[in-house]
Scaffold this motif. Sequence first.
Motif, mmCIF file in Angstrom:
data_model
loop_
_atom_site.group_PDB
_atom_site.id
_atom_site.type_symbol
_atom_site.label_atom_id
_atom_site.label_comp_id
_atom_site.label_asym_id
_atom_site.label_seq_id
_atom_site.Cartn_x
_atom_site.Cartn_y
_atom_site.Cartn_z
ATOM 1 N N HIS A 1 13.386 -15.377 -6.518
ATOM 2 C CA HIS A 1 14.371 -14.764 -7.805
ATOM 3 C C HIS A 1 16.202 -15.503 -7.004
ATOM 4 C CE1 HIS A 1 16.086 -12.516 -4.896
ATOM 5 N NE2 HIS A 1 15.273 -11.457 -3.928
ATOM 6 N N GLY A 2 16.989 -15.101 -7.611
ATOM 7 C CA GLY A 2 17.657 -16.039 -7.970
ATOM 8 C C GLY A 2 18.497 -15.861 -6.681
ATOM 9 N N LEU B 1 8.811 -7.354 -3.052
ATOM 10 C CA LEU B 1 9.729 -6.747 -1.483
ATOM 11 C C LEU B 1 9.390 -5.572 -2.026
ATOM 12 C CD1 LEU B 1 13.288 -8.443 -3.036
ATOM 13 C CD2 LEU B 1 12.109 -8.698 -1.587
ATOM 14 N N ALA B 2 8.877 -4.551 -3.366
ATOM 15 C CA ALA B 2 7.970 -3.458 -2.876
ATOM 16 C C ALA B 2 6.954 -3.007 -2.283
ATOM 17 C CB ALA B 2 7.775 -2.968 -4.173
ATOM 18 N N GLU C 1 -5.824 -4.356 -15.416
ATOM 19 C CA GLU C 1 -6.678 -3.461 -14.440
ATOM 20 C C GLU C 1 -5.160 -2.331 -13.958
ATOM 21 O OE1 GLU C 1 -5.278 -6.924 -14.526
ATOM 22 O OE2 GLU C 1 -4.107 -6.594 -12.102
ATOM 23 N N ALA D 1 7.444 -12.124 -8.460
ATOM 24 C CA ALA D 1 9.108 -12.129 -8.458
ATOM 25 C C ALA D 1 10.213 -12.026 -7.139
ATOM 26 C CB ALA D 1 9.983 -10.927 -9.356
ATOM 27 N N SER D 2 9.505 -11.908 -6.248
ATOM 28 C CA SER D 2 10.422 -11.417 -4.845
ATOM 29 C C SER D 2 10.208 -13.022 -3.857
ATOM 30 C CB SER D 2 9.492 -10.603 -4.111
ATOM 31 O OG SER D 2 9.068 -9.077 -4.559
ATOM 32 N N MET E 1 -6.581 -6.927 -7.478
ATOM 33 C CA MET E 1 -7.260 -5.459 -7.332
ATOM 34 C C MET E 1 -8.071 -5.423 -8.587
ATOM 35 S SD MET E 1 -6.235 -2.095 -8.553
ATOM 36 C CE MET E 1 -5.198 -2.296 -10.076
ATOM 37 N N GLY F 1 13.303 -5.284 -13.093
ATOM 38 C CA GLY F 1 13.799 -5.348 -13.795
ATOM 39 C C GLY F 1 14.343 -6.449 -12.815
ATOM 40 N N GLY F 2 15.746 -7.016 -13.283
ATOM 41 C CA GLY F 2 16.258 -8.278 -12.923
ATOM 42 C C GLY F 2 16.975 -7.856 -11.283
ATOM 43 N N GLU G 1 -3.088 -8.499 -2.085
ATOM 44 C CA GLU G 1 -1.824 -9.404 -3.345
ATOM 45 C C GLU G 1 -3.268 -10.032 -3.460
ATOM 46 O OE1 GLU G 1 1.224 -9.627 -4.104
ATOM 47 O OE2 GLU G 1 -0.168 -11.438 -5.077
ATOM 48 N N ALA G 2 -3.171 -10.608 -4.700
ATOM 49 C CA ALA G 2 -3.889 -11.453 -5.597
ATOM 50 C C ALA G 2 -3.195 -12.773 -5.415
ATOM 51 C CB ALA G 2 -2.891 -11.050 -7.359
ATOM 52 N N ARG G 3 -2.401 -13.307 -5.216
ATOM 53 C CA ARG G 3 -1.955 -14.600 -4.780
ATOM 54 C C ARG G 3 -1.612 -15.142 -3.765
ATOM 55 N NH1 ARG G 3 -0.541 -11.679 -9.571
ATOM 56 N NH2 ARG G 3 -1.719 -13.524 -11.364
ATOM 57 N N GLY H 1 16.299 -6.306 -8.838
ATOM 58 C CA GLY H 1 15.179 -5.873 -7.297
ATOM 59 C C GLY H 1 15.429 -5.951 -5.946
ATOM 60 N N ALA H 2 15.975 -6.726 -5.895
ATOM 61 C CA ALA H 2 16.261 -7.596 -4.253
ATOM 62 C C ALA H 2 17.183 -6.379 -3.695
ATOM 63 C CB ALA H 2 17.424 -8.162 -4.338
ATOM 64 N N PHE I 1 20.524 -12.658 -5.514
ATOM 65 C CA PHE I 1 21.529 -12.041 -5.040
ATOM 66 C C PHE I 1 21.150 -11.149 -5.144
ATOM 67 C CE2 PHE I 1 24.774 -14.971 -8.540
ATOM 68 C CZ PHE I 1 23.959 -16.169 -7.958
HETATM 69 C C1 LIG Z 1 13.596 -16.004 -11.780
HETATM 70 C C2 LIG Z 1 14.216 -14.480 -10.934
HETATM 71 C C3 LIG Z 1 15.356 -14.406 -11.002
HETATM 72 C C4 LIG Z 1 15.502 -12.791 -9.782
HETATM 73 N N1 LIG Z 1 17.200 -13.177 -9.564
HETATM 74 C C5 LIG Z 1 16.699 -11.947 -9.191
HETATM 75 C C6 LIG Z 1 18.116 -11.337 -8.556
HETATM 76 O O1 LIG Z 1 19.013 -12.760 -8.189
HETATM 77 N N2 LIG Z 1 18.526 -10.534 -7.777
HETATM 78 C C7 LIG Z 1 18.236 -9.272 -7.702
HETATM 79 O O2 LIG Z 1 18.371 -8.184 -7.514
HETATM 80 N N3 LIG Z 1 16.902 -9.951 -8.698
HETATM 81 C C8 LIG Z 1 16.878 -10.759 -9.146
HETATM 82 N N4 LIG Z 1 15.280 -10.965 -9.715
HETATM 83 C C9 LIG Z 1 14.774 -9.313 -9.579
HETATM 84 C C10 LIG Z 1 13.501 -9.542 -8.569
HETATM 85 O O3 LIG Z 1 12.893 -10.646 -8.402
HETATM 86 C C11 LIG Z 1 12.799 -8.389 -9.355
HETATM 87 O O4 LIG Z 1 13.080 -7.721 -9.437
HETATM 88 C C12 LIG Z 1 11.588 -8.177 -7.252
HETATM 89 O O5 LIG Z 1 11.053 -9.142 -6.902
HETATM 90 C C13 LIG Z 1 10.773 -7.193 -8.029
HETATM 91 O O6 LIG Z 1 9.595 -6.542 -7.102
HETATM 92 P P1 LIG Z 1 7.852 -6.580 -6.623
HETATM 93 O O7 LIG Z 1 7.590 -6.159 -5.515
HETATM 94 O O8 LIG Z 1 8.570 -5.316 -7.481
HETATM 95 O O9 LIG Z 1 7.216 -7.160 -8.012
HETATM 96 P P2 LIG Z 1 7.023 -9.304 -7.407
HETATM 97 O O10 LIG Z 1 8.287 -9.516 -6.672
HETATM 98 O O11 LIG Z 1 6.768 -9.869 -8.481
HETATM 99 O O12 LIG Z 1 5.541 -8.406 -6.612
HETATM 100 C C14 LIG Z 1 4.164 -8.004 -7.326
HETATM 101 C C15 LIG Z 1 3.105 -8.599 -7.057
HETATM 102 O O13 LIG Z 1 2.355 -7.846 -7.648
HETATM 103 C C16 LIG Z 1 1.107 -8.970 -7.064
HETATM 104 N N5 LIG Z 1 -0.551 -8.105 -7.696
HETATM 105 C C17 LIG Z 1 -0.175 -8.321 -8.994
HETATM 106 N N6 LIG Z 1 -1.482 -7.524 -9.757
HETATM 107 C C18 LIG Z 1 -2.057 -7.955 -8.770
HETATM 108 C C19 LIG Z 1 -3.513 -7.192 -8.298
HETATM 109 N N7 LIG Z 1 -4.096 -6.628 -9.462
HETATM 110 N N8 LIG Z 1 -3.349 -7.014 -7.348
HETATM 111 C C20 LIG Z 1 -2.993 -7.557 -6.402
HETATM 112 N N9 LIG Z 1 -1.639 -7.895 -6.377
HETATM 113 C C21 LIG Z 1 -1.118 -8.061 -7.705
HETATM 114 C C22 LIG Z 1 1.868 -9.530 -7.912
HETATM 115 O O14 LIG Z 1 0.569 -11.792 -7.490
HETATM 116 C C23 LIG Z 1 2.711 -9.989 -7.034
HETATM 117 O O15 LIG Z 1 3.124 -10.874 -6.171
HETATM 118 C C24 LIG Z 1 14.921 -12.005 -10.247
HETATM 119 C C25 LIG Z 1 13.844 -12.092 -10.740
HETATM 120 C C26 LIG Z 1 13.385 -13.713 -11.242
HETATM 121 C C27 LIG Z 1 11.822 -13.672 -11.476
#
Ligand SMILES: Cc1cc2nc3c(=O)[nH]c(=O)nc-3n(C[C@H](O)[C@H](O)[C@H](O)COP(=O)(O)OP(=O)(O)OC[C@H]3O[C@@H](n4cnc5c(N)ncnc54)[C@H](O)[C@@H]3O)c2cc1C
Length: 435
Positions: free
Chosen positions: A74-75, A42-43, A244, A70-71, A209, A370-371, A62-64, A373-374, A77
């Motif tokens: 996640h749950g 999401l970020a 990295e 997580a995005s 990366m 954290g938990g 994006e690595a994958r 992030g939505a 909510f």
């Molecule tokens: C099971 C679960 C349930 C949750 N439930 C909720 C909820 O109900 N409500 C809520 O508000 N939050 C919830 N959260 C938290 C929320 O999902 C996260 O805070 C939020 O999605 C984080 O977004 P992000 O973009 O920071 O990280 P992510 O979505 O984790 O994205 C990070 C991305 O970076 C990529 N990456 C990492 N290293 C590299 C690299 N070297 N090169 C390129 N790409 C790389 C990864 O592959 C990944 O795709 C939950 C989390 C989990 C795991």
Amino acid sequence: MPAQLAFETQSTWYEAQANRPPIGEPLKEVVETETCIVGAGLAGLYLAKELSERNRPALIVEARRVGLGASGRHGGFCGPGWALEAEKIEKHVGLEQAKTLFDLSLEGFHMVQEVLDSGEALMTPGILHPSTYHNAEDLLKNRDKMAKEYGYEVDYLETDAVRTMLDTSRYYQAYRDPKAFHFDALKLCLTLAEVLQKMGVPVYENSGMKEFHKTSMGWELTTEQGSVRCKQLVFCCGGYGGREFAKLRRAFLPITTYVIVTPPLGEKLKKTIQTSDGVSDERRAGNYYRIVDGDRLLWGGDITAFGEVHPERISQKMGKDFVEVYPQLANDLGSVPVEYSWSGLMGYARHLMPEIGPLDQGLWACTSFGGHGANTAPIGARLIAEAICLESERWRLFEAFGFPWNGGPFGPYVVESVYRKMQLGDHWRAIRSRW
Ligand SMILES: Cc1cc2nc3c(=O)[nH]c(=O)nc-3n(C[C@H](O)[C@H](O)[C@H](O)COP(=O)(O)OP(=O)(O)OC[C@H]3O[C@@H](n4cnc5c(N)ncnc54)[C@H](O)[C@@H]3O)c2cc1C
């Protein structure tokens, strides 16, 4: 097996529903852009959208695959607030800044609503927060404080009303947020990816990366088969970032959390849970769940610093609480019927607030949501876009939290002991309520 290696192979309920486009070509050349974003959660996705809407060139590596972190697992909510409770934020920065931060979290919440409104992913309104012990006084106090100091209204429900909706004697009073909602996590990521595609923003999947360094122009990062030269480099790696990311990796811990989805449970489920609200119990180490697909239950909770990735062990772990709350939903063997189970990583800083701000000249962090992030990852992304476009310095609201050391090898042990202590406290309060 480390959680990072196995999560790709877990089958999530969201992936089973999703209509993913074919994998795009990985980055195979040297490209130049103004802003390179690392991570398509999401970020990263919101940041690319915000920059593109300001006509500023950007791309994502994006690595994958999009939303595989997580995005997209996640749950589902979404409500205002941060991973750190409001009263702790107040203690850290004072009431006035805490209110500004709350408003920011609300802005992030609206950013999600706006994208979901424009796509196919449905939002189901209403999140119910039942207490697992008699807690009328605190809930009422909190409701009044939220209305008076933060201008945000939630409803209070007596035990009888809660038990009419949820057939369990585990719950007492509750508060209900009628504006918060739940939704399909992966669909939001895929909708954002589609928006970016229409805007012509490149998203390179399978292009992790490997390394980055400073150049005369700004920054250069390399992937397996290509490299990116840019003026601004933004790390949006969530809990999935490895070594990295250099000093940023020493400022957060990857924490694992879990979700299971049952097979269709038919009338049994409809009789047990008579609300379309999402339910997130009020414990500090609690569970959350919601009905999906008409008659399946998506159930999430628990956190561990040493992650479990094996689907059967995840089912057993999650099943214990589930059966305690709803024994009527157990199968003939007395355990929970599970069709999907998975884990995911959340990045947590020591202070439990996001890490948003500069790491160096033109090098930014937008991570550790954290938990919660939505809603907070989208607003974190907007703040970085505003900073890059010299529109605002709202990221400075996070300076008070900074990038503290994650505790190195001791960090996971500290997390485990704090969490187990919280669980014990929750358990003790629940037992006292039943006396
Ligand atoms: C099971 C679960 C349930 C949750 N439930 C909720 C909820 O109900 N409500 C809520 O508000 N939050 C919830 N959260 C938290 C929320 O999902 C996260 O805070 C939020 O999605 C984080 O977004 P992000 O973009 O920071 O990280 P992510 O979505 O984790 O994205 C990070 C991305 O970076 C990529 N990456 C990492 N290293 C590299 C690299 N070297 N090169 C390129 N790409 C790389 C990864 O592959 C990944 O795709 C939950 C989390 C989990 C795991």
